[in-house]
Design an enzyme around this catalytic site. Structure first.
Site, short mmCIF file in Angstrom:
data_model
loop_
_atom_site.label_atom_id
_atom_site.label_comp_id
_atom_site.label_asym_id
_atom_site.label_seq_id
_atom_site.Cartn_x
_atom_site.Cartn_y
_atom_site.Cartn_z
N ARG A 204 -90.33 -28.76 -4.28
CA ARG A 204 -91.20 -29.81 -4.84
C ARG A 204 -91.79 -30.63 -3.71
O ARG A 204 -91.10 -31.40 -3.05
CB ARG A 204 -90.42 -30.72 -5.79
N ASP B 92 -82.27 -41.18 -8.40
CA ASP B 92 -83.35 -40.95 -7.45
C ASP B 92 -84.45 -41.97 -7.69
O ASP B 92 -84.23 -42.98 -8.37
CB ASP B 92 -83.85 -39.50 -7.52
#
Length: 544
Positions: free
Chosen positions: A171, A451
């Site tokens: 990603r 996160d």
């Protein structure tokens, strides 16, 4: 020119300017040929990217003007037409459990060895983009692709890859982010193109030689034209590197409210590169709050109450599944952020029960796979999908039947705002930001692996509650004074915890930053973009 600046040669005469030193194996990643490839991507597509970013905000503008959002009129024929994306590659046919994590060397090895079908190596939400950490992440992936990666821990243990490993996906950072350490023409290059370009240039041929391919997750897309840009980048890159068309395959995270209205279009724009969509549910919550932030009648309740059983999230999941399966694409479920709790069997059992219930809901709903954040959850999720999914996926499963409409997607969740909810948002946001500012982007907090999506939800809720004086369950209202009292107490508690690794400078900076973005009248679109300006070049990741 800064003392560490270096310019890369380019056939066209323009140059990339590196504002940080290139050391040891970084030179392998930042080779002249690799930088020339990145520069070409920036030259061709950087202007389009900036123009598309300027278009963002149209969805919220329609809300502010009182216009009800709907599926785009101009793409009605795409939604009505009968078409399908290409079949997935063999090693992406079965994705029943995917594990995600940052591009830390030890994490990469453990995730590839975890038993999950796919590992998504993350340069985005679980990565703090220090220069050293970002370039080192590319080094680690080069080694992982060639199966030569190893890590020796301080206690002498050596970590190496098993014979059988997960399929690798990567990603890159989202379109909204810059790589401030690399400039072209006096401005930072796109972080998306930097991350993507370096990984593809170094690894595409080797991945194909090993029977797999360059596979990506694409974050934070807000419009199908942003997916079209990625498709143009892919097609150009395939031609430039001599790759057959369709070699690059990508799954798009539907993690913004505008993108939820354009799922068909996003799959269509990526065409031969499409391989699925994913319920990026935590960022989706953030995006939803962000779009409705100015509406005092749309106050979200405590984050703990926003489960996937909430009607607007159920509708989002169902639309994603039906859209993907109609088009022959994977419909991936969301993240289980829980982590095993050592030393407390009862609490651990409770956490695992929540994970099991979530994964059972996903497989029953029709998802083709799911995400976990910790290797200790792989077997649990695997067992649930093994029991609920007869084949490698559920792409051929008939759709749910009832159509999901705009009103379903836009059903505002109702519920209380509590003092504990305010405190917990302050606590989690502070602790995550402190870690992020010292180069750690994936952080265990209160037995959850958090996160950047976590801090975005927390600070956007705090901003909205303060801005509109949200009534508190039990009396009173949320205001700056209440938030600051919790921020002060949580700062003191964090400072006095033993063995946290907290640095006084990063804690003070995190508190100041959080206070500023939460109490300001202006809403910051992404807190990571603001924090990036303060990010020191902490030695995260290491070159190993």
């Amino acid at each position: 020119m800064p003392p560490h600046s270096r310019k890369s040669p380019s056939a066209g005469g323009a140059r990339l300017e590196l504002l940080r030193p290139v050391e040891v194996r970084s030179a392998e990643v930042l080779s002249p040929a690799a930088l020339e490839f990145v520069e070409e991507l920036e030259a061709r597509f950087g202007g389009v990217r900036r123009a598309l970013l300027r278009r963002r905000g149209a969805f919220r503008a329609s809300l502010t003007a009182g216009r009800a959002p709907d599926f785009p009129v101009e793409t009605a024929s795409i939604r009505a037409s009968d078409w399908r994306v290409p079949s997935p590659p063999n090693d992406l046919e079965d994705r029943r459990v995917e594990i995600t994590g940052p591009v830390d060397r030890k994490m990469i090895i453990n995730a590839l060895n975890s038993g999950a079908r796919v590992f998504m190596a993350d340069f985005e939400d679980s990565h703090s983009p220090t220069w050293i950490g970002t370039v080192a992440g590319q080094v680690h992936l080069i080694d992982a692709v060639r199966r030569r990666i190893e890590y020796r821990s301080p206690d002498g243990r050596v970590y190496r890859l098993n014979e059988r490993t997960a399929t690798l996906m990567v990603r890159p950072r989202g379109w909204h982010l810059d790589e401030r350490h690399v400039h072209r023409g006096g401005r930072p290059v796109s972080a998306s193109l930097f991350d993507f370009g370096l990984f593809l240039f170094h690894n595409a041929a080797e991945l194909r030689r090993r029977g797999t391919g360059p596979y990506f997750y694409l974050p934070k897309i807000e419009h199908y034209l942003e997916a079209r840009l990625w498709n143009d980048v892919f097609s150009h890159s395939e031609e430039a590197l001599g790759l057959p068309p369709g070699t690059i395959r990508a799954t798009v995270l539907i993690e913004t409210l505008p993108a939820a209205f354009q799922m068909d279009e996003i799959l269509w724009e990526l065409r031969e590169h499409s391989v699925g969509l994913n319920c990026g549910r935590w960022d989706y919550l953030f995006s939803f709050i962000k779009q409705y932030r100015d509406d005092p009648s749309s106050l979200f309740p405590d984050r703990s109450l926003l489960a996937m059983s909430t009607p607007f999230l159920t509708a989002y999941s169902r639309l994603l599944i039906d859209t993907c399966h109609r088009r022959g694409a994977h419909a991936m479920g969301g993240m289980a952020a829980q982590i095993p709790i050592r030393g407390d069997p009862a609490a651990s059992e409770e956490a695992l029960a929540k994970v099991a219930a979530d994964k059972e809901r996903e497989v029953r709903a029709g998802h083709d796979g799911t995400w976990v954040a910790h290797p200790g959850l792989v077997a649990l999720a695997q067992g649930i999908f093994d029991g609920g999914m007869a084949g490698p996926n559920q792409i051929d499963r008939p759709p749910s039947g009832s159509r999901v409409g705009p009103s379903d997607l836009l059903a505002i969740p109702r519920g209380p705002v509590s003092r504990e909810g305010v405190r917990r948002n302050a606590r989690v946001a502070l602790r995550y930001l402190e870690s992020w500012l010292r180069g750690v982007g994936c952080v265990p907090i209160d037995h959850l692996m958090e996160d950047a999506a976590t801090v975005e939800i927390a600070r956007s809720q705090l901003w909205q509650w303060i801005r509109h004086g949200a009534p508190l369950d039990g009396g009173g209202r949320v205001d700056r004074a209440l938030f600051r009292s919790y921020l002060e107490s949580e700062t003191e508690a964090y400072r006095h915890e033993a063995e946290t690794g907290v640095l006084p400078g990063s804690l003070a900076a995190a508190g100041t930053l959080l206070d500023r973005v939460v109490t300001s009248r202006r809403f910051e679109e992404f807190i990571t973009s603001v924090a990036y300006r303060q990010l020191e070049d902490a030695p995260s990741g290491g070159e190993g």
